[in-house]
Motif scaffolding. Structure first.
Motif, PDB file in Angstrom:
ATOM      1  N   MET A   1      39.395  62.006  36.502  1.00  0.00           N
ATOM      2  CA  MET A   1      39.515  61.796  37.946  1.00  0.00           C
ATOM      3  C   MET A   1      40.370  60.561  38.234  1.00  0.00           C
ATOM      4  O   MET A   1      40.225  59.540  37.571  1.00  0.00           O
ATOM      5  CB  MET A   1      38.130  61.596  38.566  1.00  0.00           C
ATOM      6  N   ASP A   2      41.229  60.670  39.213  1.00  0.00           N
ATOM      7  CA  ASP A   2      42.092  59.562  39.586  1.00  0.00           C
ATOM      8  C   ASP A   2      41.394  58.701  40.637  1.00  0.00           C
ATOM      9  O   ASP A   2      41.796  58.637  41.806  1.00  0.00           O
ATOM     10  CB  ASP A   2      43.421  60.103  40.119  1.00  0.00           C
ATOM     11  N   TRP A   3      40.328  58.008  40.212  1.00  0.00           N
ATOM     12  CA  TRP A   3      39.577  57.208  41.164  1.00  0.00           C
ATOM     13  C   TRP A   3      40.352  55.965  41.594  1.00  0.00           C
ATOM     14  O   TRP A   3      40.126  55.428  42.685  1.00  0.00           O
ATOM     15  CB  TRP A   3      38.211  56.821  40.602  1.00  0.00           C
ATOM     16  N   GLN A   4      41.284  55.513  40.745  1.00  0.00           N
ATOM     17  CA  GLN A   4      42.020  54.296  41.093  1.00  0.00           C
ATOM     18  C   GLN A   4      42.834  54.452  42.370  1.00  0.00           C
ATOM     19  O   GLN A   4      42.928  53.522  43.173  1.00  0.00           O
ATOM     20  CB  GLN A   4      42.941  53.894  39.925  1.00  0.00           C
ATOM     21  N   THR A   5      43.429  55.628  42.568  1.00  0.00           N
ATOM     22  CA  THR A   5      44.184  55.854  43.807  1.00  0.00           C
ATOM     23  C   THR A   5      43.265  55.767  45.016  1.00  0.00           C
ATOM     24  O   THR A   5      43.600  55.167  46.041  1.00  0.00           O
ATOM     25  CB  THR A   5      44.880  57.228  43.769  1.00  0.00           C
ATOM     26  N   HIS A   6      42.077  56.360  44.900  1.00  0.00           N
ATOM     27  CA  HIS A   6      41.117  56.349  45.997  1.00  0.00           C
ATOM     28  C   HIS A   6      40.615  54.933  46.283  1.00  0.00           C
ATOM     29  O   HIS A   6      40.489  54.529  47.446  1.00  0.00           O
ATOM     30  CB  HIS A   6      39.933  57.260  45.667  1.00  0.00           C
ATOM     31  N   VAL A   7      40.316  54.182  45.224  1.00  0.00           N
ATOM     32  CA  VAL A   7      39.741  52.854  45.443  1.00  0.00           C
ATOM     33  C   VAL A   7      40.780  51.893  46.008  1.00  0.00           C
ATOM     34  O   VAL A   7      40.457  51.029  46.823  1.00  0.00           O
ATOM     35  CB  VAL A   7      39.109  52.308  44.141  1.00  0.00           C
ATOM     36  N   ARG A   8      42.034  52.040  45.621  1.00  0.00           N
ATOM     37  CA  ARG A   8      43.078  51.184  46.195  1.00  0.00           C
ATOM     38  C   ARG A   8      43.284  51.489  47.678  1.00  0.00           C
ATOM     39  O   ARG A   8      43.532  50.584  48.484  1.00  0.00           O
ATOM     40  CB  ARG A   8      44.380  51.343  45.416  1.00  0.00           C
ATOM     41  N   ALA A   9      43.173  52.763  48.040  1.00  0.00           N
ATOM     42  CA  ALA A   9      43.282  53.123  49.458  1.00  0.00           C
ATOM     43  C   ALA A   9      42.123  52.528  50.248  1.00  0.00           C
ATOM     44  O   ALA A   9      42.303  52.053  51.380  1.00  0.00           O
ATOM     45  CB  ALA A   9      43.314  54.641  49.608  1.00  0.00           C
ATOM     46  N   LEU A  10      40.924  52.538  49.664  1.00  0.00           N
ATOM     47  CA  LEU A  10      39.771  51.926  50.321  1.00  0.00           C
ATOM     48  C   LEU A  10      39.991  50.436  50.509  1.00  0.00           C
ATOM     49  O   LEU A  10      39.753  49.884  51.603  1.00  0.00           O
ATOM     50  CB  LEU A  10      38.511  52.170  49.504  1.00  0.00           C
ATOM     51  N   ALA A  11      40.430  49.759  49.456  1.00  0.00           N
ATOM     52  CA  ALA A  11      40.646  48.313  49.538  1.00  0.00           C
ATOM     53  C   ALA A  11      41.661  47.977  50.623  1.00  0.00           C
ATOM     54  O   ALA A  11      41.483  47.039  51.405  1.00  0.00           O
ATOM     55  CB  ALA A  11      41.115  47.778  48.183  1.00  0.00           C
ATOM     56  N   ALA A  12      42.752  48.760  50.697  1.00  0.00           N
ATOM     57  CA  ALA A  12      43.780  48.512  51.704  1.00  0.00           C
ATOM     58  C   ALA A  12      43.259  48.784  53.112  1.00  0.00           C
ATOM     59  O   ALA A  12      43.728  48.184  54.084  1.00  0.00           O
ATOM     60  CB  ALA A  12      45.004  49.378  51.418  1.00  0.00           C
ATOM     61  N   ASP A  13      42.285  49.683  53.226  1.00  0.00           N
ATOM     62  CA  ASP A  13      41.704  49.993  54.530  1.00  0.00           C
ATOM     63  C   ASP A  13      40.775  48.884  55.015  1.00  0.00           C
ATOM     64  O   ASP A  13      40.643  48.656  56.214  1.00  0.00           O
ATOM     65  CB  ASP A  13      40.936  51.314  54.443  1.00  0.00           C
ATOM     66  N   VAL A  14      40.156  48.172  54.070  1.00  0.00           N
ATOM     67  CA  VAL A  14      39.137  47.181  54.422  1.00  0.00           C
ATOM     68  C   VAL A  14      39.728  45.788  54.605  1.00  0.00           C
ATOM     69  O   VAL A  14      39.331  45.048  55.519  1.00  0.00           O
ATOM     70  CB  VAL A  14      38.015  47.158  53.357  1.00  0.00           C
ATOM     71  N   VAL A  15      40.653  45.384  53.742  1.00  0.00           N
ATOM     72  CA  VAL A  15      41.223  44.030  53.796  1.00  0.00           C
ATOM     73  C   VAL A  15      42.721  44.074  53.576  1.00  0.00           C
ATOM     74  O   VAL A  15      43.271  45.086  53.138  1.00  0.00           O
ATOM     75  CB  VAL A  15      40.577  43.101  52.726  1.00  0.00           C
ATOM     76  N   ARG A  16      43.372  42.967  53.835  1.00  0.00           N
ATOM     77  CA  ARG A  16      44.789  42.834  53.529  1.00  0.00           C
ATOM     78  C   ARG A  16      44.976  42.537  52.038  1.00  0.00           C
ATOM     79  O   ARG A  16      44.086  41.986  51.394  1.00  0.00           O
ATOM     80  CB  ARG A  16      45.406  41.721  54.375  1.00  0.00           C
ATOM     81  N   PRO A  17      46.142  42.867  51.462  1.00  0.00           N
ATOM     82  CA  PRO A  17      46.353  42.668  50.026  1.00  0.00           C
ATOM     83  C   PRO A  17      46.196  41.230  49.557  1.00  0.00           C
ATOM     84  O   PRO A  17      45.823  40.987  48.413  1.00  0.00           O
ATOM     85  CB  PRO A  17      47.794  43.162  49.821  1.00  0.00           C
ATOM     86  N   GLU A  18      46.478  40.238  50.433  1.00  0.00           N
ATOM     87  CA  GLU A  18      46.367  38.839  50.020  1.00  0.00           C
ATOM     88  C   GLU A  18      44.939  38.309  50.092  1.00  0.00           C
ATOM     89  O   GLU A  18      44.667  37.199  49.645  1.00  0.00           O
ATOM     90  CB  GLU A  18      47.282  37.959  50.859  1.00  0.00           C
ATOM     91  N   SER A  19      44.031  39.104  50.625  1.00  0.00           N
ATOM     92  CA  SER A  19      42.636  38.675  50.696  1.00  0.00           C
ATOM     93  C   SER A  19      42.055  38.541  49.295  1.00  0.00           C
ATOM     94  O   SER A  19      42.332  39.344  48.404  1.00  0.00           O
ATOM     95  CB  SER A  19      41.809  39.693  51.484  1.00  0.00           C
ATOM     96  N   ARG A  20      41.207  37.536  49.108  1.00  0.00           N
ATOM     97  CA  ARG A  20      40.543  37.378  47.811  1.00  0.00           C
ATOM     98  C   ARG A  20      39.518  38.474  47.559  1.00  0.00           C
ATOM     99  O   ARG A  20      38.973  38.571  46.462  1.00  0.00           O
ATOM    100  CB  ARG A  20      39.916  35.995  47.696  1.00  0.00           C
TER     101      ARG A  20
END
Length: 296
Positions: A1-20
């Motif tokens: 399963m390509d969970w990494q694509t899904h989790v990166r989309a979630l992270a981008a939805d919740v915070v900005r990339p520069e967020s810790r």
């Protein structure tokens, strides 16, 4: 399963990339901590099994929503296929955006020792990614949840301190931060005992939908305020289920028109019952203004 694509989309939805918090979100496989959950059906809670529906598993695990994992005394991991459940939710995996909001209000630093609540272990995993597992203590009143979450966290290479503990009672150590993702009322006096000088607590008051933060003062008391973000959690419980069905009802959030709150002291010798009442009373005081918490 390509969970990494899904989790990166979630992270981008919740915070900005520069967020810790971006990396903790983008590196935590939530699906491994929530392989089964309950979904609300027309007549009852219906069991969902991730491995039997990988696409649905990815959609659910990496959506910014809460997944109910326990209804009444029945945990999704212990239910037979096809099982339905009646009752109120008693444990869940909190939506990722709200977990980050609670942690931001805690104002964590790299050397912070934090106590968090366990549930599925997802919030614990985020804290471990952010601080290092050696700085994280995770507690739950349910021994099964602590064991299961601990095993799954260990499988992900994280070894936080796990403890079976009623968060409203004595806590198993001293901490710089306490972050509680359950409703309390009143704020337990034991939290001030467990907080180190200058420590900070973040919680929600039962029946209000309000996030409350407080900093421990030198005299052993605390100064607290209501934060601008509403939150809905499950109340604390001491047994396998709530004593009354209504005990588990989630708050719908603060009512419109309430007054905002500025910092107000909580006296050092204040009994536990008074702590919650003082914080709540200040939310209705005219002229108080709301100040945002840490947004990192």
């Amino acid at each position: 399963m390509d969970w990494q694509t899904h989790v990166r989309a979630l992270a981008a939805d919740v915070v900005r990339p520069e967020s810790r918090w971006y990396e903790p979100l983008a590196e935590t496989p939530r699906h491994e901590l929530v392989p089964r959950w309950w979904a609300r059906g027309d007549q009852a809670w219906e069991l969902r099994d991730g491995p039997s529906d990988p696409e649905g598993w990815m959609r659910a695990a990496y959506s910014n929503r809460t997944l109910v994992t326990r209804v009444g005394s029945l945990h999704a991991d212990q239910a037979d296929p096809g099982t339905t459940a009646q009752g109120q939710p008693t444990s869940s995996s909190t939506l990722p955006g709200l977990m980050v909001t609670m942690y931001r209000h805690a104002m964590l630093t790299d050397d912070t020792d934090v106590l968090v609540t366990t549930g599925t272990g997802y919030g614990t995993a985020l804290a471990c990614r952010r601080l290092g597992a050696e700085r994280v203590t995770s507690v739950d009143v349910d021994a099964h949840l602590v064991l299961l979450a601990g095993q799954r966290l260990y499988g992900l290479g994280m070894r936080p301190n796990m403890a079976v503990c009623d968060i409203a009672g004595p806590l198993p150590g001293e901490y710089d931060r306490i972050v509680s993702t359950v409703f309390v009322r009143p704020v337990p006096a034991s939290w001030l005992t467990a907080l180190r000088p200058g420590g900070r607590l973040v919680t929600t008051l039962k029946g209000t939908g309000l996030i409350v933060t407080a900093n421990k003062t030198e005299d052993g008391g605390a100064v607290g305020r209501v934060e601008p973000d509403p939150a809905g959690f499950m109340p604390t419980r001491t047994g396998a289920d709530y004593d009354r069905p209504t005990d588990a009802l989630k708050d719908k959030g603060p009512r419109r028109g309430r007054r905002d709150s500025d910092d107000k002291p909580l006296p050092a010798a204040l009994p536990a019952g008074r702590v919650g009442r003082v914080v709540h009373a200040r939310t209705h005081h005219p002229g108080h203004r709301l100040l945002p918490g840490d947004r990192r």
